[in-house]
Design an enzyme around this catalytic site. Structure first.
Site, PDB file in Angstrom:
ATOM      1  N   LYS A  63       0.822  -1.212   0.000  1.00 47.73           N
ATOM      2  CA  LYS A  63       0.000   0.000   0.000  1.00 47.73           C
ATOM      3  C   LYS A  63       0.856   1.262   0.000  1.00 47.73           C
ATOM      4  O   LYS A  63       0.399   2.330  -0.399  1.00 47.73           O
ATOM      5  CB  LYS A  63      -0.988  -0.030   1.155  1.00 47.73           C
ATOM      6  CG  LYS A  63      -2.020  -1.136   0.931  1.00 47.73           C
ATOM      7  CD  LYS A  63      -3.202  -1.070   1.848  1.00 47.73           C
ATOM      8  CE  LYS A  63      -4.277  -2.070   1.440  1.00 47.73           C
ATOM      9  NZ  LYS A  63      -3.831  -3.480   1.427  1.00 47.73           N
TER      10      LYS A  63
HETATM   11  C1  LIG Z   1      -4.403  -4.548   0.659  1.00 48.98           C
HETATM   12  C2  LIG Z   1      -3.620  -5.782   0.486  1.00 48.98           C
HETATM   13  C3  LIG Z   1      -3.955  -6.755  -0.473  1.00 48.98           C
HETATM   14  C4  LIG Z   1      -5.195  -6.654  -1.346  1.00 48.98           C
HETATM   15  O1  LIG Z   1      -5.081  -5.646  -2.317  1.00 48.98           O
HETATM   16  P1  LIG Z   1      -6.414  -5.061  -3.029  1.00 48.98           P
HETATM   17  O2  LIG Z   1      -5.932  -3.916  -3.831  1.00 48.98           O
HETATM   18  O3  LIG Z   1      -7.311  -4.631  -1.896  1.00 48.98           O
HETATM   19  O4  LIG Z   1      -7.002  -6.146  -3.824  1.00 48.98           O
HETATM   20  C5  LIG Z   1      -3.132  -7.874  -0.611  1.00 48.98           C
HETATM   21  N1  LIG Z   1      -2.044  -8.040   0.180  1.00 48.98           N
HETATM   22  C6  LIG Z   1      -1.696  -7.126   1.116  1.00 48.98           C
HETATM   23  C7  LIG Z   1      -0.503  -7.394   1.963  1.00 48.98           C
HETATM   24  C8  LIG Z   1      -2.452  -5.978   1.299  1.00 48.98           C
HETATM   25  O5  LIG Z   1      -2.091  -5.086   2.252  1.00 48.98           O
END
Ligand SMILES: *Cc1c(COP(=O)(O)O)cnc(C)c1O
Length: 497
Positions: free
Chosen positions: A112
């Site tokens: 993120k």
């Molecule tokens: C948020 C997240 C995801 C999922 O990603 P999306 O964009 O919500 O599909 C997968 N792995 C981790 C570690 C995350 O923090």
């Protein structure tokens, strides 16, 4: 380039206003009115660019109300200010057909950061351009990862303040420590007595409170959110799909113009939608493999055409993918239906009223041209963590393991050996307990706290603990506030005095 709502609202928005507004007035998500299309010549030109150069090129096609100088500065402040290594998204080649794109080298050790390090930069520039807003207050309820990544991203951003609520019961020790030790003059972190849903509902109620919004407006603040439906979080994710492709070209695994497959561990459908957008704008993508955990609502939809959130919510070892309402799917539906905003509105109404919607065969087949999807359950996930370590001496976190396991299922099911990149969304150290258990058995973590397990995992594997997670337990605690759900609004009021 303007943006419009996926539900048909008539007004068009500049990139700046779309980023600051977050969600369209009719509840729809902002989508580009027209997608840029990169040619073979463009790809050739992009191929040897640094991550920052490439990001700035791609953004200038999507954010044409920003000057190139502004975009260069945003990109530099996000990815070249010391919060990432010189190579922000390294690619680890595991075999001739499978590589792993590591998206967790930012300040919170999860993917993120790729978007949340640049979103505040976009917002700060957008505020200066916008006639509609002058100061932004970001409110976020977090189940763990988003909160810390948002805090790290918005720390000391100009004209922006951020308040994060986390459930007093329900985040890991590591996640909590990451948040309550966060420094910065424009931010605060408050624990809410309750679980994630309580905190989330509290935030939603504040967003829906028109009187309160008026009061804040008098003080110059517009409330906004940093969650993954903001178009300013989606676009930064398009960049690394291009970058991964060029990395494979540079190391000889692909010729420019050849097709590639991607495997993406999916929750809210943001990361994988960015992959689809990359394909749509000209990246030669063959198949996008959508991997889900036991909460396999998206995988069921992609294979049957029926989306049903009427099922138990399962807490798993890949918690960032524990989700039953996958918001960004709305943008895909809009696109594959030929921008049918009436249909999209109707489906979202069905979902809200009955927890379920379904699409016809034509639309479902259309989706199947781009996507393949399956599930990896918790047992399979643990086995994958172990087998990847045994086979390649490589460590993956549980989310990444879900992606790789489902990619393996794809290859077995289709025989497709197109070179593939599995997207790695978190450092294995961020989910160290599950990783250590999977590799060394449950006894290995018994009676140990998360910080002791970090050390143990590092000692036994020879992998270094990422700097952001090291010595976290020795940092001073800066945020000690705790409140009831009913007091959340007061907390916001006080914070924005
Ligand atoms: C948020 C997240 C995801 C999922 O990603 P999306 O964009 O919500 O599909 C997968 N792995 C981790 C570690 C995350 O923090």
């Amino acid at each position: 380039m303007m943006y419009k709502s996926s539900r048909g609202y008539s007004e068009q928005y500049s990139f700046s206003d779309a980023v600051l507004t977050g969600i369209a007035p009719d509840g729809g998500l902002f989508v580009p009115v027209e997608f840029p299309k990169f040619s073979a010549d463009d790809l050739n030109r992009f191929c040897n660019m640094s991550y920052c150069e490439l990001a700035s090129e791609i953004f200038s096609a999507f954010a044409d109300d920003f000057t190139k100088e502004e975009l260069d500065a945003c990109v530099k402040n996000a990815y070249a200010d010391g919060s990432f290594p010189d190579e922000p998204t390294p690619l680890s080649v595991l075999s001739n057909t499978l590589s792993v794109l590591e998206l967790w080298h930012g300040p919170t050790s999860a993917f993120k950061d790729m978007a949340l390090q640049i979103l505040p930069e976009f917002m700060s520039v957008a505020i200066k351009k916008s006639k509609k807003h002058n100061k932004i207050a970001i409110l976020t309820a977090t189940s763990g990862d988003t909160g810390k990544a948002a805090l790290a991203g918005f720390k000391d951003a100009e004209n922006v303040k951020i308040l994060v609520f986390y459930p007093a019961e329900g985040v890991s020790e590591m996640q909590k420590t990451q948040m309550i030790t966060q420094e910065g003059g424009n931010l605060s972190v408050v624990a809410v007595r309750g679980n994630f849903d309580d905190a989330q509902t509290g935030v939603k109620n504040i967003f829906g409170d028109k009187e309160f919004a008026e009061l804040l407006k008098e003080r110059g603040y517009t409330l906004s959110s940093a969650n993954s439906i903001n178009i300013g979080r989606l676009l930064p994710q398009v960049v690394y799909y291009y970058y991964a492709y060029f990395a494979l070209v540079k190391n000889g695994k692909l010729n420019l113009g050849d097709k590639i497959n991607f495997a993406v561990p999916t929750g809210n459908f943001g990361n994988i939608l960015a992959c689809y957008y990359a394909a749509k704008t000209g990246l030669p993508v063959n198949r996008i493999v959508c991997a889900t955990n036991d909460n396999n609502v998206v995988s069921d939809f992609l294979t049957t055409g029926v989306y049903s959130s009427n099922r138990p919510f399962i807490l798993t070892i890949s918690p960032a993918m524990d989700i039953l309402i996958s918001s960004n799917l709305e943008r895909l539906l809009y696109d594959v239906s030929g921008e049918d905003s009436d249909l999209v509105s109707r489906l979202q109404q069905d979902l809200k009223a009955n927890g379920v919607y379904s699409v016809d065969k034509e639309l479902s087949d259309n989706i199947g041209k781009y996507f393949w999807s399956s599930t990896s359950n918790q047992n399979e996930c643990r086995k994958t963590i172990k087998s990847i370590h045994q086979e390649f001496n490589y460590l993956v976190d549980p989310h990444t393991a879900v992606g790789i396991d489902v990619y393996d299922k794809y290859v077995i099911s289709t025989g497709d050996t197109t070179p593939a990149v599995a997207v790695s969304t978190a450092s294995p150290f961020k989910f160290n307990k599950t990783v250590a258990e999977s590799l060394f058995g449950e006894d290995s973590v018994e009676n140990k706290n998360e910080f002791e397990i970090l050390e143990e995992l590092s000692e036994k594997t020879g992998w270094e603990i990422p700097v952001p997670l090291r010595d976290l337990d020795k940092k001073p605690v800066l945020h000690k506030r705790i409140c009831n759900v009913s007091d959340m609004k007061n907390e916001v009021d006080e914070f924005l005095q």
